[in-house]
Design a protein around this motif. Sequence first.
Motif, PDB file in Angstrom:
ATOM      1  N   GLY A 139      19.613 -35.664 -22.614  1.00 29.46           N
ATOM      2  CA  GLY A 139      20.964 -35.725 -22.081  1.00 29.46           C
ATOM      3  C   GLY A 139      21.369 -34.463 -21.347  1.00 29.46           C
ATOM      4  O   GLY A 139      21.353 -34.399 -20.116  1.00 29.46           O
ATOM      5  N   ASN A 140      21.688 -33.422 -22.107  1.00 32.64           N
ATOM      6  CA  ASN A 140      22.215 -32.196 -21.499  1.00 32.64           C
ATOM      7  C   ASN A 140      21.169 -31.373 -20.754  1.00 32.64           C
ATOM      8  O   ASN A 140      21.473 -30.744 -19.736  1.00 32.64           O
ATOM      9  CB  ASN A 140      22.888 -31.336 -22.571  1.00 32.64           C
ATOM     10  CG  ASN A 140      24.238 -31.904 -22.984  1.00 32.64           C
ATOM     11  OD1 ASN A 140      24.736 -32.840 -22.368  1.00 32.64           O
ATOM     12  ND2 ASN A 140      24.826 -31.342 -24.026  1.00 32.64           N
ATOM     13  N   LEU A 141      19.923 -31.366 -21.251  1.00 28.60           N
ATOM     14  CA  LEU A 141      18.883 -30.561 -20.586  1.00 28.60           C
ATOM     15  C   LEU A 141      18.090 -31.357 -19.548  1.00 28.60           C
ATOM     16  O   LEU A 141      17.237 -30.781 -18.856  1.00 28.60           O
ATOM     17  CB  LEU A 141      17.923 -29.969 -21.626  1.00 28.60           C
ATOM     18  CG  LEU A 141      18.535 -28.965 -22.611  1.00 28.60           C
ATOM     19  CD1 LEU A 141      17.447 -28.362 -23.505  1.00 28.60           C
ATOM     20  CD2 LEU A 141      19.280 -27.850 -21.884  1.00 28.60           C
ATOM     21  N   LYS A 142      18.334 -32.654 -19.458  1.00 29.00           N
ATOM     22  CA  LYS A 142      17.697 -33.528 -18.455  1.00 29.00           C
ATOM     23  C   LYS A 142      16.178 -33.461 -18.492  1.00 29.00           C
ATOM     24  O   LYS A 142      15.505 -33.516 -17.458  1.00 29.00           O
ATOM     25  CB  LYS A 142      18.202 -33.186 -17.053  1.00 29.00           C
ATOM     26  CG  LYS A 142      19.696 -33.410 -16.853  1.00 29.00           C
ATOM     27  CD  LYS A 142      20.097 -33.367 -15.390  1.00 29.00           C
ATOM     28  CE  LYS A 142      19.924 -31.995 -14.791  1.00 29.00           C
ATOM     29  NZ  LYS A 142      20.438 -31.924 -13.396  1.00 29.00           N
ATOM     30  N   LEU A 143      15.618 -33.369 -19.680  1.00 27.22           N
ATOM     31  CA  LEU A 143      14.169 -33.310 -19.842  1.00 27.22           C
ATOM     32  C   LEU A 143      13.638 -34.732 -20.007  1.00 27.22           C
ATOM     33  O   LEU A 143      13.933 -35.402 -20.994  1.00 27.22           O
ATOM     34  CB  LEU A 143      13.824 -32.474 -21.080  1.00 27.22           C
ATOM     35  CG  LEU A 143      12.364 -32.082 -21.289  1.00 27.22           C
ATOM     36  CD1 LEU A 143      11.917 -31.099 -20.204  1.00 27.22           C
ATOM     37  CD2 LEU A 143      12.194 -31.447 -22.668  1.00 27.22           C
ATOM     38  N   ASP A 144      12.862 -35.222 -19.039  1.00 29.74           N
ATOM     39  CA  ASP A 144      12.342 -36.590 -19.143  1.00 29.74           C
ATOM     40  C   ASP A 144      11.166 -36.644 -20.106  1.00 29.74           C
ATOM     41  O   ASP A 144      10.549 -35.628 -20.430  1.00 29.74           O
ATOM     42  CB  ASP A 144      11.946 -37.130 -17.767  1.00 29.74           C
ATOM     43  CG  ASP A 144      10.818 -36.347 -17.131  1.00 29.74           C
ATOM     44  OD1 ASP A 144       9.654 -36.579 -17.505  1.00 29.74           O
ATOM     45  OD2 ASP A 144      11.100 -35.478 -16.274  1.00 29.74           O
ATOM     46  N   THR A 145      10.856 -37.849 -20.554  1.00 28.30           N
ATOM     47  CA  THR A 145       9.843 -38.035 -21.597  1.00 28.30           C
ATOM     48  C   THR A 145       8.462 -37.565 -21.161  1.00 28.30           C
ATOM     49  O   THR A 145       7.732 -36.922 -21.934  1.00 28.30           O
ATOM     50  CB  THR A 145       9.777 -39.523 -22.001  1.00 28.30           C
ATOM     51  OG1 THR A 145      11.079 -39.957 -22.428  1.00 28.30           O
ATOM     52  CG2 THR A 145       8.790 -39.733 -23.138  1.00 28.30           C
ATOM     53  N   GLU A 146       8.087 -37.870 -19.938  1.00 28.20           N
ATOM     54  CA  GLU A 146       6.764 -37.486 -19.446  1.00 28.20           C
ATOM     55  C   GLU A 146       6.608 -35.965 -19.423  1.00 28.20           C
ATOM     56  O   GLU A 146       5.580 -35.429 -19.847  1.00 28.20           O
ATOM     57  CB  GLU A 146       6.553 -38.055 -18.042  1.00 28.20           C
ATOM     58  CG  GLU A 146       5.158 -37.795 -17.484  1.00 28.20           C
ATOM     59  CD  GLU A 146       4.949 -38.413 -16.110  1.00 28.20           C
ATOM     60  OE1 GLU A 146       3.950 -38.077 -15.456  1.00 28.20           O
ATOM     61  OE2 GLU A 146       5.802 -39.240 -15.700  1.00 28.20           O
TER      62      GLU A 146
ATOM     63  N   GLY B  78      25.515 -35.272 -20.243  1.00 27.62           N
ATOM     64  CA  GLY B  78      24.466 -35.493 -19.255  1.00 27.62           C
ATOM     65  C   GLY B  78      24.784 -36.659 -18.339  1.00 27.62           C
ATOM     66  O   GLY B  78      25.850 -37.264 -18.410  1.00 27.62           O
ATOM     67  N   GLU B  79      23.815 -36.980 -17.496  1.00 25.99           N
ATOM     68  CA  GLU B  79      24.007 -38.042 -16.506  1.00 25.99           C
ATOM     69  C   GLU B  79      23.744 -39.430 -17.077  1.00 25.99           C
ATOM     70  O   GLU B  79      23.988 -40.430 -16.402  1.00 25.99           O
ATOM     71  CB  GLU B  79      23.076 -37.795 -15.314  1.00 25.99           C
ATOM     72  CG  GLU B  79      23.352 -36.478 -14.586  1.00 25.99           C
ATOM     73  CD  GLU B  79      22.318 -36.172 -13.525  1.00 25.99           C
ATOM     74  OE1 GLU B  79      21.361 -36.981 -13.391  1.00 25.99           O
ATOM     75  OE2 GLU B  79      22.455 -35.152 -12.841  1.00 25.99           O
ATOM     76  N   GLY B  80      23.232 -39.504 -18.315  1.00 31.93           N
ATOM     77  CA  GLY B  80      22.925 -40.789 -18.914  1.00 31.93           C
ATOM     78  C   GLY B  80      21.584 -41.338 -18.449  1.00 31.93           C
ATOM     79  O   GLY B  80      20.796 -40.649 -17.804  1.00 31.93           O
ATOM     80  N   PHE B  81      21.317 -42.613 -18.752  1.00 32.50           N
ATOM     81  CA  PHE B  81      20.059 -43.250 -18.361  1.00 32.50           C
ATOM     82  C   PHE B  81      20.280 -44.754 -18.258  1.00 32.50           C
ATOM     83  O   PHE B  81      21.317 -45.280 -18.672  1.00 32.50           O
ATOM     84  CB  PHE B  81      18.948 -42.933 -19.364  1.00 32.50           C
ATOM     85  CG  PHE B  81      19.146 -43.572 -20.723  1.00 32.50           C
ATOM     86  CD1 PHE B  81      18.483 -44.749 -21.052  1.00 32.50           C
ATOM     87  CD2 PHE B  81      19.996 -42.991 -21.667  1.00 32.50           C
ATOM     88  CE1 PHE B  81      18.671 -45.344 -22.293  1.00 32.50           C
ATOM     89  CE2 PHE B  81      20.185 -43.587 -22.913  1.00 32.50           C
ATOM     90  CZ  PHE B  81      19.518 -44.758 -23.223  1.00 32.50           C
ATOM     91  N   ASP B  82      19.311 -45.429 -17.692  1.00 29.22           N
ATOM     92  CA  ASP B  82      19.383 -46.883 -17.549  1.00 29.22           C
ATOM     93  C   ASP B  82      19.098 -47.516 -18.906  1.00 29.22           C
ATOM     94  O   ASP B  82      17.955 -47.558 -19.366  1.00 29.22           O
ATOM     95  CB  ASP B  82      18.359 -47.360 -16.514  1.00 29.22           C
ATOM     96  CG  ASP B  82      18.415 -48.869 -16.293  1.00 29.22           C
ATOM     97  OD1 ASP B  82      19.298 -49.523 -16.887  1.00 29.22           O
ATOM     98  OD2 ASP B  82      17.561 -49.389 -15.550  1.00 29.22           O
TER      99      ASP B  82
END
Length: 377
Positions: free
Chosen positions: A273-280, A329-333
């Motif tokens: 969320g806040n750090l925008k770290l994606d799973t990959e 954060g910006e959220g997700f789909d």
Amino acid sequence: MSSISLIDFMYQPLDVLSGDSYSARSINSSLSFYLLVDGMGKGLSASLSSMLITSFINHTIDNMKKEDNFDFHKLIDKSLDYIKPILLEEEALSIDYLLHDDKKKLLHYAKFAMPAILMQNNNHKIIKLKSNNTPISRYIHDFKVSSYNTSDITKYLFYTDGMVENSTRFKNKLYIEYIEKDFLDSFTKDAMKERLLWKIDTPEDDITFIFINSLDLKNTIIAEKSFITNFNEIENANEWYTTIWESLTDDVKKRYDAGVVFTELYMNAYEHGNLKLDTETKHKLIENDIYLQTLQEIQKDCTKKIFITINKITNDSINYIVTQVSDEGEGFDTEILSKIFRNTKSFNGRGVFVSRNSSLGIYYNSKGNSVLFLHKV
């Protein structure tokens, strides 16, 4: 936020070829659309007609949303024009078209030979909305849309007739004789499902229902706190949450389960969320043994916070603890959640899957930057 609606579904087809289908769509910030379809009869024809009209309605909604011109009456009209030539001579469909306006507190509905909608009001009384149209056949010419003020409604149950026409373990009694009380006594979809499946002998038809519970989150808060986006704050947040639960119950198992869910979802708010770290990227950082080091670097410039709210809601003499974790954060789909829950072996999203199974359910908002979960005490 004074209230929030938890929306759940049960879909249990009797066979591969199911005559039931459903859809739920967010039209905008205040409008929500719900659809239930029940193809009369069994086999390929009922299944195909149900699938076709559901797909057409979803496609039409997509186009209307793109052009920002959603029209409930026009949606029904277009879908009837589409399906009538397809239906066989003696074929018919039962359908619920439902549009809830949260801002105006109105439920607009066109019910075509569907069982009555059940609603519970603030006084724990049942209100029933019966069908206002005949079954859909190739000869139907017009239809009626009605509206109901929902300002005092707290729960909704939309369902197909396979639910109420099922025989029960009680001699010569159908489930229709028990559905109202079970609905009143149920706080969640799973509670409703458990009561249903205990009473029926074996399913005799497709069973589909939509269960909606609107929770009061304004007058039931027992604790709330915000935390800065810092790795060291994770431990502080867990300690704070543990202390809250120690005051709620002596049941170690319940406290442990709540702690597991909180840790998982708090970490999601922190990392993704806040750090925008994606799973990959996270997996690569872990493989290269620079995960913690990278987090420390990223969080230096992050001023966003994580907000925790805990509510205690009583229903039928049972207390439910509702925890909400929100980030900036910006959220997700959130559509990816359905894939996660279907594929339990996937590493991605395992935290969310574990969280759902260690609670009475988890619910993300449409943006994906706030999650709510339930436990019973």
